[in-house]
Scaffold this motif. Structure first.
Motif, short mmCIF file in Angstrom:
data_model
loop_
_atom_site.label_atom_id
_atom_site.label_comp_id
_atom_site.label_asym_id
_atom_site.label_seq_id
_atom_site.Cartn_x
_atom_site.Cartn_y
_atom_site.Cartn_z
N ILE A 199 -5.90 -3.79 -0.54
CA ILE A 199 -5.63 -2.53 -1.24
C ILE A 199 -6.72 -2.41 -2.30
O ILE A 199 -6.91 -3.33 -3.10
N GLN B 262 -8.93 6.71 -6.72
CA GLN B 262 -8.62 6.63 -5.28
C GLN B 262 -8.01 5.28 -4.94
O GLN B 262 -8.48 4.24 -5.44
N VAL B 263 -6.99 5.31 -4.10
CA VAL B 263 -6.35 4.09 -3.62
C VAL B 263 -6.37 4.14 -2.10
O VAL B 263 -6.03 5.17 -1.50
N PHE B 264 -6.77 3.07 -1.45
CA PHE B 264 -6.77 3.03 0.00
C PHE B 264 -6.65 1.59 0.47
O PHE B 264 -6.88 0.65 -0.27
N TYR C 129 0.84 -1.20 0.00
CA TYR C 129 0.00 0.00 0.00
C TYR C 129 0.87 1.25 0.00
O TYR C 129 0.64 2.18 -0.77
N GLN C 130 1.91 1.29 0.84
CA GLN C 130 2.80 2.44 0.89
C GLN C 130 3.51 2.64 -0.45
O GLN C 130 3.70 3.76 -0.90
N PRO D 135 2.53 5.49 -7.88
CA PRO D 135 1.24 5.08 -8.45
C PRO D 135 1.35 4.13 -9.64
O PRO D 135 0.46 3.31 -9.86
N ALA E 211 2.23 1.76 -3.36
CA ALA E 211 1.20 2.24 -4.27
C ALA E 211 1.00 3.75 -4.12
O ALA E 211 0.78 4.46 -5.11
N LEU E 212 1.09 4.25 -2.89
CA LEU E 212 0.93 5.68 -2.66
C LEU E 212 2.12 6.47 -3.19
O LEU E 212 1.95 7.53 -3.78
N SER E 213 3.32 5.96 -2.96
CA SER E 213 4.52 6.69 -3.37
C SER E 213 4.86 6.50 -4.85
O SER E 213 5.50 7.36 -5.45
#
Length: 121
Positions: free
Chosen positions: A75, A82-84, A37-38, A44, A40-42
């Motif tokens: 995820i 949006q990704v969460f 997840y981290q 994309p 994916a945020l940093s």
């Protein structure tokens, strides 16, 4: 439960070892999904493998809900971008996906059809 003279049976000892191994395995999966997840945020672009179907339920089919992710950290990538990270309580193919969104554990519920891709631990 203790047996004769306070000793535990072999089955109890083996059972306890299995529980400990299962717990360690769940912790490892949870840490892995958080690091994914981290990433994916940093980065994309790392979500591209989810969008193309690699690592998502084992196929290249259109994703309509988080199949097999009930009671698991997941995820989620929505069609709006949006990704969460979510602990999925339930996901119905023609209904809604509900769960708790990390890190504040806010309750979330949305149409399952809005899911573009997912990956669960």
């Amino acid at each position: 439960m203790e047996g004769f003279l306070g000793f535990r049976s072999e089955e109890e000892v083996l059972g306890q070892g299995k529980v400990q191994a299962d717990t360690q395995h769940r912790r490892h999966r949870r840490k892995h999904i958080i690091s994914q997840y981290q990433q994916a945020l940093s980065q994309p672009q790392s979500m591209q493998s989810l969008i193309s179907g690699q690592g998502v339920g084992g196929g290249h089919q259109t994703v309509q809900f988080a199949a097999g992710c009930n009671r698991r950290w997941t995820i989620v990538l929505l069609r709006n971008g949006q990704v969460f990270l979510m602990f999925v309580l339930s996901s119905q193919p023609f209904g809604r996906t509900t769960g708790f969104i990390w890190p504040n554990f806010t309750f979330g519920s949305f149409p399952s059809s809005s899911i573009l891709a997912y990956s669960c631990a």
